[in-house]
Design a protein around this motif. Structure first.
Motif, PDB file in Angstrom:
ATOM      1  N   UNK A   1      -8.305   4.579 -14.936  1.00  0.00           N
ATOM      2  CA  UNK A   1      -8.316   3.551 -13.882  1.00  0.00           C
ATOM      3  C   UNK A   1      -7.476   2.361 -14.305  1.00  0.00           C
ATOM      4  N   UNK A   2      -6.837   1.728 -13.338  1.00  0.00           N
ATOM      5  CA  UNK A   2      -6.187   0.457 -13.604  1.00  0.00           C
ATOM      6  C   UNK A   2      -7.070  -0.616 -12.977  1.00  0.00           C
ATOM      7  N   UNK A   3      -7.788  -1.315 -13.829  1.00  0.00           N
ATOM      8  CA  UNK A   3      -8.773  -2.328 -13.429  1.00  0.00           C
ATOM      9  C   UNK A   3      -8.013  -3.611 -13.073  1.00  0.00           C
ATOM     10  N   UNK A   4      -8.384  -4.292 -11.993  1.00  0.00           N
ATOM     11  CA  UNK A   4      -7.705  -5.559 -11.676  1.00  0.00           C
ATOM     12  C   UNK A   4      -8.624  -6.776 -11.877  1.00  0.00           C
ATOM     13  N   UNK A   5      -9.785  -6.539 -12.473  1.00  0.00           N
ATOM     14  CA  UNK A   5     -10.672  -7.636 -12.879  1.00  0.00           C
ATOM     15  C   UNK A   5     -10.790  -8.755 -11.864  1.00  0.00           C
TER      16      UNK A   5
ATOM     17  N   UNK B   1       0.838  -1.210   0.000  1.00  0.00           N
ATOM     18  CA  UNK B   1       0.000   0.000   0.000  1.00  0.00           C
ATOM     19  C   UNK B   1       0.877   1.265   0.000  1.00  0.00           C
ATOM     20  N   UNK B   2       2.096   1.108  -0.428  1.00  0.00           N
ATOM     21  CA  UNK B   2       3.036   2.221  -0.594  1.00  0.00           C
ATOM     22  C   UNK B   2       3.222   3.015   0.692  1.00  0.00           C
ATOM     23  N   UNK B   3       3.239   2.272   1.813  1.00  0.00           N
ATOM     24  CA  UNK B   3       3.550   2.917   3.088  1.00  0.00           C
ATOM     25  C   UNK B   3       2.352   3.266   3.944  1.00  0.00           C
ATOM     26  N   UNK B   4       1.137   3.083   3.443  1.00  0.00           N
ATOM     27  CA  UNK B   4      -0.038   3.305   4.301  1.00  0.00           C
ATOM     28  C   UNK B   4       0.005   2.285   5.433  1.00  0.00           C
TER      29      UNK B   4
ATOM     30  N   UNK C   1      -7.658  -5.189  -4.789  1.00  0.00           N
ATOM     31  CA  UNK C   1      -6.238  -5.174  -4.397  1.00  0.00           C
ATOM     32  C   UNK C   1      -5.365  -4.792  -5.589  1.00  0.00           C
ATOM     33  N   UNK C   2      -4.699  -3.664  -5.501  1.00  0.00           N
ATOM     34  CA  UNK C   2      -3.782  -3.261  -6.569  1.00  0.00           C
ATOM     35  C   UNK C   2      -4.408  -2.367  -7.633  1.00  0.00           C
ATOM     36  N   UNK C   3      -5.715  -2.171  -7.594  1.00  0.00           N
ATOM     37  CA  UNK C   3      -6.364  -1.307  -8.590  1.00  0.00           C
ATOM     38  C   UNK C   3      -6.002   0.154  -8.313  1.00  0.00           C
ATOM     39  N   UNK C   4      -5.945   0.936  -9.388  1.00  0.00           N
ATOM     40  CA  UNK C   4      -5.569   2.336  -9.241  1.00  0.00           C
ATOM     41  C   UNK C   4      -6.597   3.273  -9.860  1.00  0.00           C
ATOM     42  N   UNK C   5      -6.627   4.489  -9.318  1.00  0.00           N
ATOM     43  CA  UNK C   5      -7.466   5.564  -9.847  1.00  0.00           C
ATOM     44  C   UNK C   5      -6.547   6.751 -10.089  1.00  0.00           C
ATOM     45  N   UNK C   6      -6.446   7.194 -11.334  1.00  0.00           N
ATOM     46  CA  UNK C   6      -5.517   8.271 -11.694  1.00  0.00           C
ATOM     47  C   UNK C   6      -4.121   7.994 -11.135  1.00  0.00           C
TER      48      UNK C   6
ATOM     49  N   UNK D   1      -3.346   6.425  -8.491  1.00  0.00           N
ATOM     50  CA  UNK D   1      -3.289   6.263  -7.031  1.00  0.00           C
ATOM     51  C   UNK D   1      -3.941   4.941  -6.634  1.00  0.00           C
ATOM     52  N   UNK D   2      -3.290   4.223  -5.730  1.00  0.00           N
ATOM     53  CA  UNK D   2      -3.794   2.916  -5.308  1.00  0.00           C
ATOM     54  C   UNK D   2      -5.122   3.025  -4.570  1.00  0.00           C
ATOM     55  N   UNK D   3      -6.055   2.162  -4.909  1.00  0.00           N
ATOM     56  CA  UNK D   3      -7.271   2.067  -4.094  1.00  0.00           C
ATOM     57  C   UNK D   3      -6.852   1.589  -2.712  1.00  0.00           C
ATOM     58  N   UNK D   4      -7.517   2.129  -1.723  1.00  0.00           N
ATOM     59  CA  UNK D   4      -7.149   1.781  -0.346  1.00  0.00           C
ATOM     60  C   UNK D   4      -6.231   2.817   0.276  1.00  0.00           C
TER      61      UNK D   4
END
Ligand SMILES: *Cc1c(COP(=O)(O)O)cnc(C)c1O
Length: 370
Positions: A282-286, A53-56, A166-171, A173-176
């Motif tokens: 968006x980066x969709x993780x299906x 989560x990139x440090x969250x 898990x791992x999906x992104x918006x612009x 930025x990681x979801x979560x």
């Protein structure tokens, strides 16, 4: 005849069997069964998922329904409060709100994404509204800029339900990592799945994060120091060890899911099927590949006869479930979700499905519909 399961957890296990078996053996060897303050397998997974989560910050708990409830409790949301939730999701998203004594207020979804319609949010906000739970359904992010903006101007907490993303992104930025808090499920079939129930949460405010961790572990601040009444919602050592092995493959598996989805999109794009829309930002993780067809039940039956398993996520909008009759919600106010539930069909998607299998599913669909 080809038999294509909806998911194939065995195929995945076989691809990493040696590492998984060794990880489980170690937990048993050390009798490190239960999480809490000093389980090295649980600590390791929590640290590694926090890196993911990139440090969250990130803490584990027993499952993705508990994590939602624990977050709501940590923010002191309860009786008299209202929480906005999408009309289409797994029941947990609304169940957690009822379970803590607050009122779930359902919001219809959008036709093109199946996620909560951010344009309807303000119509549902009143003085009792405390939070919004956007669900990144099927593996694609909600329209977070608008949701965060509405939350900010109305003083609402945003709790991302990342059980499918898990791992999906918006612009980018990681979801979560966008909301005030986020909830994860590691149920076996999720993009990152344990070999039993598992979940976790991230919360931006450090004090509330600490409180949430206490809630998950009997209100303990330290061993035998119970500062509040919490619950037993600890991740166990075996699940943590399994998740720690599998986490290393998550990005690769998500990449494969995207590739498979693109195959489906290529092979099915000339038929009368509505395909899932993947937004450019968006980066969709299906987690799921959900198509829409008018004669959904007929198609599902015919595919089943050909050995292809499909599923429906979900057949009923949550506000239409008997469990929520107590809210006395008038009929017909979730037209988009209601209509979608009659037409959606989830096709088999998992990292190990082969190209000929995807081709077979597509040929079969086109054949049935012709
Ligand atoms: C799976 C799921 C949950 C609940 O997770 P569990 O670990 O099964 O309790 C919550 N929300 C959504 C959207 C899910 O898909």
């Amino acid at each position: 005849m080809m038999t294509i399961p909806f998911v194939d957890l065995n195929a995945q296990y076989n691809s990493i069997k040696i590492e998984i078996d060794e990880a489980i053996r170690l937990v048993i060897d050390e009798a490190a069964f239960i999480g809490g303050f000093s389980n090295r397998f649980v600590n390791s997974f929590e640290n590694n998922f926090s890196d993911f989560l990139e440090g969250s910050n990130f803490a584990s708990c027993a499952n993705g329904t508990d994590s939602l409830e624990i977050i709501l409790k940590a923010f002191n949301i309860g009786p008299g409060d209202e929480v906005l939730v999408p009309a289409l999701s797994w029941i947990s998203t609304a169940e957690c709100v009822s379970n803590i004594g607050a009122k779930p207020v359902f919001v219809d979804i959008k036709e093109n994404s199946f996620t909560i319609d951010e344009n309807l949010l303000t119509t549902k906000v009143n003085k009792n509204t405390r939070a919004i739970i956007p669900v990144h359904l099927y593996g694609q992010s909600c329209e977070m800029d608008t949701i965060l903006e509405i939350a900010k101007s109305n003083g609402l907490i945003v709790i991302e339900d990342c059980a499918q993303s898990h791992g999906a992104r918006y612009k980018g930025i990681l979801t979560g990592t966008m909301g005030d808090a986020s909830s994860f499920s590691f149920y076996p079939g999720k993009n990152l799945g344990a070999y039993g129930d598992a979940g976790g949460f991230s919360i931006k405010r450090a004090d509330i994060f600490e409180k949430a961790k206490q809630i998950a572990n009997h209100g303990q601040k330290k061993k035998h120091i119970h500062v509040l009444t919490g619950r037993n919602s600890r991740l166990d050592g075996i699940q943590a060890a399994v998740l720690d092995v599998k986490l290393k493959f998550l990005n690769e598996w998500n990449f494969k899911r995207r590739k498979i989805a693109n195959r489906y999109i290529d092979f099915l794009s000339n038929s009368e099927i509505k395909l899932p829309v993947a937004f450019a930002n968006c980066e969709h993780v299906y987690h799921l590949f959900v198509i829409r067809v008018k004669n959904r039940d007929y198609l599902a039956n015919q595919l089943s006869k050909k050995g292809i398993s499909t599923s429906i996520h979900y057949p009923t909008p949550i506000p239409r479930m008997e469990a929520f009759n107590y809210l006395n919600i008038p009929a017909g106010i979730f037209p988009v979700a209601g209509h979608a539930c009659d037409e959606i069909l989830s096709l088999p998607i998992y990292p190990e499905i082969t190209e000929p299998e995807v081709q077979f599913v597509c040929d079969s669909i086109i054949n049935v519909l012709k």
